[in-house]
Design a protein around this motif. Structure first.
Motif, PDB file in Angstrom:
ATOM      1  N   THR A  48       0.840  -1.199   0.000  1.00 53.31           N
ATOM      2  CA  THR A  48       0.000   0.000   0.000  1.00 53.31           C
ATOM      3  C   THR A  48       0.877   1.252   0.000  1.00 53.31           C
ATOM      4  N   ASP A 144       0.789  -3.309  -9.898  1.00 55.71           N
ATOM      5  CA  ASP A 144       0.543  -3.794  -8.550  1.00 55.71           C
ATOM      6  C   ASP A 144       0.881  -5.283  -8.588  1.00 55.71           C
ATOM      7  N   GLN A 147       1.041  -9.695  -5.426  1.00 55.16           N
ATOM      8  CA  GLN A 147       0.923 -11.160  -5.328  1.00 55.16           C
ATOM      9  C   GLN A 147       1.946 -11.875  -6.197  1.00 55.16           C
ATOM     10  N   SER A 168       4.296  -6.920  -2.224  1.00 55.42           N
ATOM     11  CA  SER A 168       3.849  -7.008  -0.826  1.00 55.42           C
ATOM     12  C   SER A 168       4.528  -8.172  -0.128  1.00 55.42           C
ATOM     13  N   LYS A 173       1.061 -13.200   1.872  1.00 57.25           N
ATOM     14  CA  LYS A 173       1.689 -13.350   0.563  1.00 57.25           C
ATOM     15  C   LYS A 173       2.722 -14.485   0.590  1.00 57.25           C
TER      16      LYS A 173
HETATM   17  C1  PLP Z   1      -2.054  -7.669  -0.650  1.00 55.96           C
HETATM   18  C2  PLP Z   1      -2.337  -6.710  -1.737  1.00 55.96           C
HETATM   19  C3  PLP Z   1      -2.113  -5.338  -1.599  1.00 55.96           C
HETATM   20  C4  PLP Z   1      -1.720  -4.706  -0.299  1.00 55.96           C
HETATM   21  O1  PLP Z   1      -0.533  -5.166   0.224  1.00 55.96           O
HETATM   22  P1  PLP Z   1      -0.055  -4.641   1.667  1.00 55.96           P
HETATM   23  O2  PLP Z   1       1.389  -5.017   1.709  1.00 55.96           O
HETATM   24  O3  PLP Z   1      -0.888  -5.376   2.682  1.00 55.96           O
HETATM   25  O4  PLP Z   1      -0.272  -3.179   1.712  1.00 55.96           O
HETATM   26  C5  PLP Z   1      -2.318  -4.516  -2.692  1.00 55.96           C
HETATM   27  N1  PLP Z   1      -2.739  -5.014  -3.861  1.00 55.96           N
HETATM   28  C6  PLP Z   1      -2.985  -6.336  -4.040  1.00 55.96           C
HETATM   29  C7  PLP Z   1      -3.430  -6.829  -5.369  1.00 55.96           C
HETATM   30  C8  PLP Z   1      -2.808  -7.225  -2.975  1.00 55.96           C
HETATM   31  O5  PLP Z   1      -3.063  -8.530  -3.148  1.00 55.96           O
END
Ligand code: PLP
Length: 372
Positions: A48, A144, A147, A168, A173
């Protein structure tokens, strides 16, 4: 944990450097750069936080539009909404559940600034066409890749195909440190500003490298860096990343074999991974025939002692999504799969209990009924 976490945490403590950017953080940066080919990696407190840094680096201004899927976690959208942007939600593909690259061009307006793709379940989006559209319209691409650590697209590591990528290390994860993340910069262009934004908008890092003679406020920013305790834990996990990924892939493959017979009789649909996408076994999910059947399946699994969960409530139809964002088109695939998707447990300790999960799921699928 995989073995070395607590001894590296003890080492970080013994070093007497508990705040961020000590030796363990530097080794994590090195590992990320070596393993992804990014020009520069920065540890952050979360994915995030890395997305928020990316939104600042993208120079997002109020009213700018950012194209993204609706089928994703809230942080993908929130990071840009915090800068005043309007998320423009596009439908996903039926096979990978990733943003449908064929729908992106129709979502572009004069206000479009960036495309933020999400590699769902660690399976890559169709990056070549997406990068081609972005370059034609002069849009930034942010991945993003929360994952998607250790996943590739046509052999290229995810998180380094767009201008910026975010990872993340949240405990849900593959490679973890409780709460943590990283920002990857593909090229040097954004690196100096990223360093400043991450250090509260100061040129502190330049100062410590003797590149400036005063340490002062030069830009917007926040405190995005994690402590050395977190980095030490993460470094131990990184050392096992290959082994963790292989073990997860083997659990994933066993799920996939088990689910085949059910798929053949129309009880469910299994995940689809295109040939040119090497995934990281972040997730094993099933698509059940209907919302009702999913509810019965989850209930039956719970009674058998197996916790299974679903996600996501599509962002375009959520209260905040309706007020901050805009849907482009009907998003029928998103609405459909959001009702039918269920995640099965997938973690390293599961290896010994997988047969029990299959048995519970066989029974639960009978309870939840079939398509025919
Ligand atoms: C887990 C996740 C996030 C957030 O990750 P954090 O490290 O908890 O902030 C953002 N985008 C996706 C697609 C996620 O799966």
């Amino acid at each position: 944990m995989t073995g070395n976490e607590l001894s590296l945490v003890a080492q970080a403590h013994a070093n007497g450097h508990l705040s961020g950017d000590g030796p363990h953080t530097r080794l994590c940066h090195q590992w990320l750069e070596d393993n992804t080919g990014a020009a520069k990696a920065f540890l952050t407190q979360s994915c995030t936080a890395a997305l928020e840094m990316a939104a600042i680096l993208a120079d997002i201004e109020p009213g700018d539009e950012v194209i993204m899927p609706s089928f994703t976690f809230v942080s993908t959208a929130n990071a840009f909404v915090l800068r005043g942007a309007v998320p423009v939600f596009v439908d996903v593909r039926e096979d990978t559940l990733n943003i449908d690259e064929r729908l992106i061009e129709a979502a572009i307006t004069s206000k479009s600034k960036a495309i933020c793709v999400v590699h769902y379940a660690g399976v890559s989006c169709e990056m070549d066409p997406i990068l081609e559209i972005a370059s034609r319209y002069n849009l930034l691409v942010i991945e993003d890749a929360a994952q998607a650590i250790m996943s590739t697209y046509k052999g290229r590591p995810l998180g380094t195909l767009g201008d910026l990528g975010t990872l993340s290390f949240h405990e849900t994860k593959n490679i973890i440190c409780g709460e943590g993340g990283a920002l990857l910069c593909r090229e040097d262009r954004l690196v100096e500003r990223a360093e400043i934004i991450r250090e509260k908008g100061t040129n502190r890092s330049l100062f410590f490298r003797d590149q400036v003679d005063k340490y002062t406020w030069v830009d917007v920013g926040s405190s995005f860096l994690p402590s050395e305790i977190t980095a030490a834990f993460l470094l131990a996990q990184m050392g096992e990343a290959e082994a963790i990924t292989q073990r997860r892939l083997s659990i994933w493959a066993r799920y996939h074999d088990w689910a085949e017979a059910h798929e053949r009789v129309g009880r469910l649909r299994r995940p689809i991974v295109p040939e040119h996408c090497q995934h990281n076994a972040h997730m094993y999910y099933l698509l059940l025939p209907s919302l009702e059947q999913r509810a019965r399946f989850i209930d039956a699994m719970k009674k058998a002692g197996v916790g299974v969960v679903f996600h996501y409530v599509p962002l375009h139809s959520s209260p905040a999504g309706l007020s901050f964002g805009r849907a482009c088109g009907e998003l029928t695939v998103t609405a459909n799969i959001a009702d039918r998707l269920v995640r099965l447990p997938l973690w390293l300790g599961l290896e010994m209990q997988l047969e029990d999960v299959f048995l519970a799921a066989d029974n639960a699928l009978d309870v939840s009924g079939t398509l025919e």
